[in-house]
Write a protein that holds these residues in place. Structure first.
Motif, PDB file in Angstrom:
ATOM      1  N   ARG A 154      -3.842 -22.009  17.659  1.00  0.00           N
ATOM      2  CA  ARG A 154      -4.782 -20.895  17.524  1.00  0.00           C
ATOM      3  C   ARG A 154      -3.946 -19.651  17.241  1.00  0.00           C
ATOM      4  NH1 ARG A 154      -8.868 -18.065  21.933  1.00  0.00           N
ATOM      5  NH2 ARG A 154      -9.795 -16.633  20.416  1.00  0.00           N
ATOM      6  N   HIS A 155      -4.379 -18.847  16.280  1.00  0.00           N
ATOM      7  CA  HIS A 155      -3.660 -17.630  15.917  1.00  0.00           C
ATOM      8  C   HIS A 155      -3.396 -16.752  17.139  1.00  0.00           C
ATOM      9  CE1 HIS A 155      -7.222 -15.167  16.513  1.00  0.00           C
ATOM     10  NE2 HIS A 155      -7.892 -16.131  15.897  1.00  0.00           N
ATOM     11  N   ALA A 156      -2.452 -15.841  17.013  1.00  0.00           N
ATOM     12  CA  ALA A 156      -2.126 -14.904  18.083  1.00  0.00           C
ATOM     13  C   ALA A 156      -3.230 -13.849  18.215  1.00  0.00           C
ATOM     14  CB  ALA A 156      -0.773 -14.254  17.788  1.00  0.00           C
ATOM     15  N   LYS A 157      -3.115 -13.044  19.253  1.00  0.00           N
ATOM     16  CA  LYS A 157      -4.137 -12.047  19.600  1.00  0.00           C
ATOM     17  C   LYS A 157      -4.364 -11.045  18.465  1.00  0.00           C
ATOM     18  CE  LYS A 157      -6.783  -9.829  22.559  1.00  0.00           C
ATOM     19  NZ  LYS A 157      -8.070 -10.411  22.886  1.00  0.00           N
ATOM     20  N   ALA A 158      -5.635 -10.910  18.076  1.00  0.00           N
ATOM     21  CA  ALA A 158      -6.008 -10.008  16.990  1.00  0.00           C
ATOM     22  C   ALA A 158      -6.618  -8.724  17.542  1.00  0.00           C
ATOM     23  CB  ALA A 158      -7.013 -10.692  16.064  1.00  0.00           C
ATOM     24  N   GLU A 159      -6.620  -7.703  16.706  1.00  0.00           N
ATOM     25  CA  GLU A 159      -7.316  -6.460  17.033  1.00  0.00           C
ATOM     26  C   GLU A 159      -8.809  -6.781  17.159  1.00  0.00           C
ATOM     27  OE1 GLU A 159      -6.176  -3.593  17.779  1.00  0.00           O
ATOM     28  OE2 GLU A 159      -4.145  -3.562  16.958  1.00  0.00           O
TER      29      GLU A 159
ATOM     30  N   VAL B 175     -14.521  -3.287   9.252  1.00  0.00           N
ATOM     31  CA  VAL B 175     -13.481  -4.256   8.927  1.00  0.00           C
ATOM     32  C   VAL B 175     -14.069  -5.667   8.993  1.00  0.00           C
ATOM     33  CG1 VAL B 175     -11.234  -5.205   9.610  1.00  0.00           C
ATOM     34  CG2 VAL B 175     -11.670  -2.750   9.839  1.00  0.00           C
ATOM     35  N   PRO B 176     -14.070  -6.390   7.876  1.00  0.00           N
ATOM     36  CA  PRO B 176     -14.574  -7.767   7.915  1.00  0.00           C
ATOM     37  C   PRO B 176     -13.730  -8.618   8.877  1.00  0.00           C
ATOM     38  CG  PRO B 176     -14.229  -7.036   5.647  1.00  0.00           C
ATOM     39  CD  PRO B 176     -13.627  -6.002   6.545  1.00  0.00           C
ATOM     40  N   ASP B 177     -14.356  -9.575   9.531  1.00  0.00           N
ATOM     41  CA  ASP B 177     -13.657 -10.412  10.505  1.00  0.00           C
ATOM     42  C   ASP B 177     -12.408 -11.049   9.911  1.00  0.00           C
ATOM     43  OD1 ASP B 177     -13.602 -11.865  13.181  1.00  0.00           O
ATOM     44  OD2 ASP B 177     -13.581 -13.533  11.740  1.00  0.00           O
TER      45      ASP B 177
ATOM     46  N   THR C  43      -6.796 -18.570   5.711  1.00  0.00           N
ATOM     47  CA  THR C  43      -6.548 -17.382   4.895  1.00  0.00           C
ATOM     48  C   THR C  43      -6.876 -16.075   5.617  1.00  0.00           C
ATOM     49  OG1 THR C  43      -8.723 -17.709   3.914  1.00  0.00           O
ATOM     50  CG2 THR C  43      -6.818 -18.533   2.671  1.00  0.00           C
ATOM     51  N   ALA C  44      -7.397 -16.129   6.827  1.00  0.00           N
ATOM     52  CA  ALA C  44      -7.668 -14.901   7.581  1.00  0.00           C
ATOM     53  C   ALA C  44      -6.352 -14.150   7.808  1.00  0.00           C
ATOM     54  CB  ALA C  44      -8.329 -15.225   8.920  1.00  0.00           C
ATOM     55  N   LEU C  45      -6.401 -12.839   7.796  1.00  0.00           N
ATOM     56  CA  LEU C  45      -5.194 -12.031   7.940  1.00  0.00           C
ATOM     57  C   LEU C  45      -4.447 -12.366   9.228  1.00  0.00           C
ATOM     58  CD1 LEU C  45      -3.320  -9.792   6.976  1.00  0.00           C
ATOM     59  CD2 LEU C  45      -4.895  -8.126   8.029  1.00  0.00           C
ATOM     60  N   ARG C  46      -5.144 -12.523  10.334  1.00  0.00           N
ATOM     61  CA  ARG C  46      -4.471 -12.779  11.614  1.00  0.00           C
ATOM     62  C   ARG C  46      -3.733 -14.111  11.639  1.00  0.00           C
ATOM     63  NH1 ARG C  46      -9.949 -12.660  12.125  1.00  0.00           N
ATOM     64  NH2 ARG C  46     -11.038 -14.466  13.005  1.00  0.00           N
ATOM     65  N   THR C  47      -4.233 -15.116  10.934  1.00  0.00           N
ATOM     66  CA  THR C  47      -3.525 -16.401  10.891  1.00  0.00           C
ATOM     67  C   THR C  47      -2.318 -16.318   9.967  1.00  0.00           C
ATOM     68  OG1 THR C  47      -5.111 -17.189   9.251  1.00  0.00           O
ATOM     69  CG2 THR C  47      -5.459 -17.887  11.526  1.00  0.00           C
TER      70      THR C  47
END
Length: 184
Positions: A21-26, A32-34, A68-72
């Motif tokens: 699971r990706h790290a902690k996101a804002e 801002v789109p998810d 493709t999400a920025l946080r990942t």
């Protein structure tokens, strides 16, 4: 292709799937789109520690699939800097991982080159934990299985192993969930 190794340099038997699971996101903010939420400062630290933890555990991937999400994408970029010193690890951005179901993840896993021994998938909850629970066989670690059944926190990875199962045959109860890890 070189045979992957455990941290103690013994050859890795079979195949290993690491679901992260990706790290902690804002937190999400109105405009801002998810999919464009970036990592929080703590998430940036988590991502780096994930890379170190995977290296220490002998889990440097041969291939990585990234939502493709920025946080990942940021999680991957920061983690890979600590994966055994190699910046050239093969990875693929997979749009279908953003809103993936367990079936979607398995469809991707089943297309992986048979030569790959350790596959890292970086995605989102609840899918990463649900995929681990779906794949886990009766030999799985009880504590790890209990954790993935309720979901995992950010920057948590689940490690599944199968000795004689090619990627194309991974499915329900086809692998052993050996651990769930989260760097401190």
């Amino acid at each position: 292709m070189k045979q992957p190794k455990h941290a103690h340099d013994a050859p890795v038997p079979g195949r290993r799937l690491v679901l992260l699971r990706h790290a902690k996101a804002e937190p999400g903010k109105g405009s801002v789109p998810d999919a464009e939420r970036s990592l929080a400062p703590n998430g940036r630290k988590q991502a780096s520690r994930v890379g170190m933890a995977l290296t220490a555990a002998g889990l440097v991937p041969d291939r990585t699939l990234v939502s493709t999400a920025l946080r990942t994408r940021q999680t991957w970029e920061l983690a890979r800097r600590h994966l055994g010193g190699s910046q050239d690890l093969p990875f693929e951005l997979c749009p279908q991982l953003y809103a993936a179901s367990v079936s979607d993840v398995l469809d991707l896993v089943r297309t992986v080159d048979p030569a790959v021994r350790t596959l890292l998938v970086i995605g989102h909850e609840p899918t990463m934990a649900a995929t681990a629970a779906h794949l886990a066989d009766k030999a799985s670690d009880d504590a790890a299985l209990a954790q993935v059944r309720v979901g995992v926190p950010t920057a948590t990875f689940s490690v599944l192993s199968a000795v004689d199962v090619p990627w194309r045959k991974w499915g329900k109860k086809s692998a052993t969930l050996v651990r769930v890890g989260r760097p401190s």
